[in-house]
Enzyme design. Structure first.
Site, PDB file in Angstrom:
ATOM      1  NE  ARG A 172     -33.040   8.600   3.922  1.00 41.85           N
ATOM      2  CZ  ARG A 172     -32.798   9.391   4.969  1.00 41.85           C
ATOM      3  NH1 ARG A 172     -33.762  10.155   5.452  1.00 41.85           N
ATOM      4  NH2 ARG A 172     -31.602   9.435   5.513  1.00 41.85           N
ATOM      5  CG  HIS A 201     -34.511  15.461   4.339  1.00 46.77           C
ATOM      6  ND1 HIS A 201     -34.079  14.456   3.510  1.00 46.77           N
ATOM      7  CD2 HIS A 201     -34.224  15.051   5.601  1.00 46.77           C
ATOM      8  CE1 HIS A 201     -33.560  13.475   4.244  1.00 46.77           C
ATOM      9  NE2 HIS A 201     -33.626  13.831   5.529  1.00 46.77           N
TER      10      HIS A 201
END
Ligand code: NDP
Length: 309
Positions: A224, A272
């Site tokens: 993350r 992502h």
């Protein structure tokens, strides 16, 4: 029939999930937050749920992340203390393994150097280094990290892994806990982050960590965005302490136009995309847990609230 409310700020995702639930989980009644029937919802299936949305569900019994991570649930702290589950899609492992394998090859076989050389019409052949002499460390040996460590070990790399609790993986030297973090990092040519975002792991990709790696090491952040301290990365790249970074996740996504990471020398930004659970898998796993909830059975892929993952 169990009612599931879909909660997200991403309207395209909501439409896609509605279709997937209709096709693959017809036993569920699926509604959106604005529907009156949302009041009946026992399950909230979430991706960055809007602030306050969980608190408006009086019958809520389960919060289900539609992803592997659950940190995104932090956008709404209004929910009551109900169990939280996540999605663990076997295809997730394949996608992430492909992504990391590519990133490792990129640096191991000097593709970063030769693509930079091409810009200047420079022909230099770098000495080929056997995979067994290239040290790769994987932080996080869960569903994704263990698959990646196994894959890299199978490809002949010198692989280490690090997790919270002890692990045993064939061909991987496993380290665990804070006390073994330094020995895990020492002299790595590449560091791959596949940790969940928790209070204990936030900012772990920082100067202190980079300094323990081999000079000119590379990193991959598949975890993350807030795992990475961007200023420390910039300094480490500028000084040559790090040679490059492949970054798939960011604190604010999409990464805003004009963000320094877009143009930072040595950085590869990907949107992502390393791996995503299929919508079909999400629908099926939420339906399975709805059934288990109704029967009072143990839920699949339950998150430990004390650990945050
Ligand atoms: P898991 O929960 O299965 O595994 C997490 C691993 O991290 C475990 O091995 C755990 O140790 C370890 N860990 C957690 N906290 C610590 C700590 N403080 N110190 C050392 N080790 C720790 O997660 P997944 O493998 O399914 O996913 C990992 C993360 O990958 C997700 O949380 C998400 O953020 C990210 N992700 C990114 C995607 C992308 O496309 N970029 C897609 C999917 C996920 P232990 O085994 O001892 O519990």
């Amino acid at each position: 029939m169990t009612t599931v409310v879909l909660l997200s700020n991403d309207s395209l995702l909501l439409t896609q999930l509605q279709k997937a639930f209709a096709a693959h989980a017809p036993v569920l009644k699926v509604v959106l937050a604005a529907d009156l029937a949302a009041q009946e919802a026992e399950i909230a299936a979430c991706w960055y749920p809007p602030a306050g949305s969980l608190g408006r569900l009086p019958n809520l019994r389960l919060v289900h992340s539609v992803a592997a991570g659950v940190d995104h649930l932090g956008t709404d702290s209004s929910g009551s203390a109900v169990p939280v589950c996540r999605v663990v899609d076997p295809d997730h492992r394949r996608g992430m393994t492909e992504y990391v394998r590519w990133a490792v090859l990129h640096f191991h076989r000097d593709f970063d150097r030769v693509t930079a050389q091409q810009q200047k019409s420079v022909w230099i052949r770098h000495p080929q280094r056997p995979a067994g002499q290239f040290k790769v460390g994987v932080m996080g040996l869960g569903s994704l990290g263990s698959a990646i460590a196994n894959d890299l070990a199978g490809a002949g790399y010198d692989v280490r892994g690090w997790s919270r609790s002890p692990k045993s993986l064939a061909g991987v030297v496993c380290h665990h806990g804070d006390t073994q973090f330094e020995s895990f990092l020492e002299g790595l040519d590449m560091l791959v982050n596949l940790l969940p975002l928790t209070d204990a792991t936030r900012g772990i990709l920082c100067q202190r960590t980079f300094a323990a790696l081999a000079p000119g090491a590379a990193i991959v952040n598949g975890g993350r965005g807030p795992h990475l301290v961007i200023e420390d990365l910039e300094r480490a790249l500028a000084s040559g302490q790090l040679r490059g970074a492949v970054l798939d996740v960011f604190e604010h996504e999409p990464l805003p136009a004009g963000h320094p990471l877009w143009q930072m020398p040595g950085v590869i930004v990907t949107p992502h995309m390393a791996s995503a659970a299929s919508h079909e898998c999400i629908a099926r796993q939420v339906a399975e847990n709805a059934q288990r909830l109704a029967c009072g059975e143990t839920l699949n892929n339950l998150v430990d609230p004390s650990l945050g993952y």
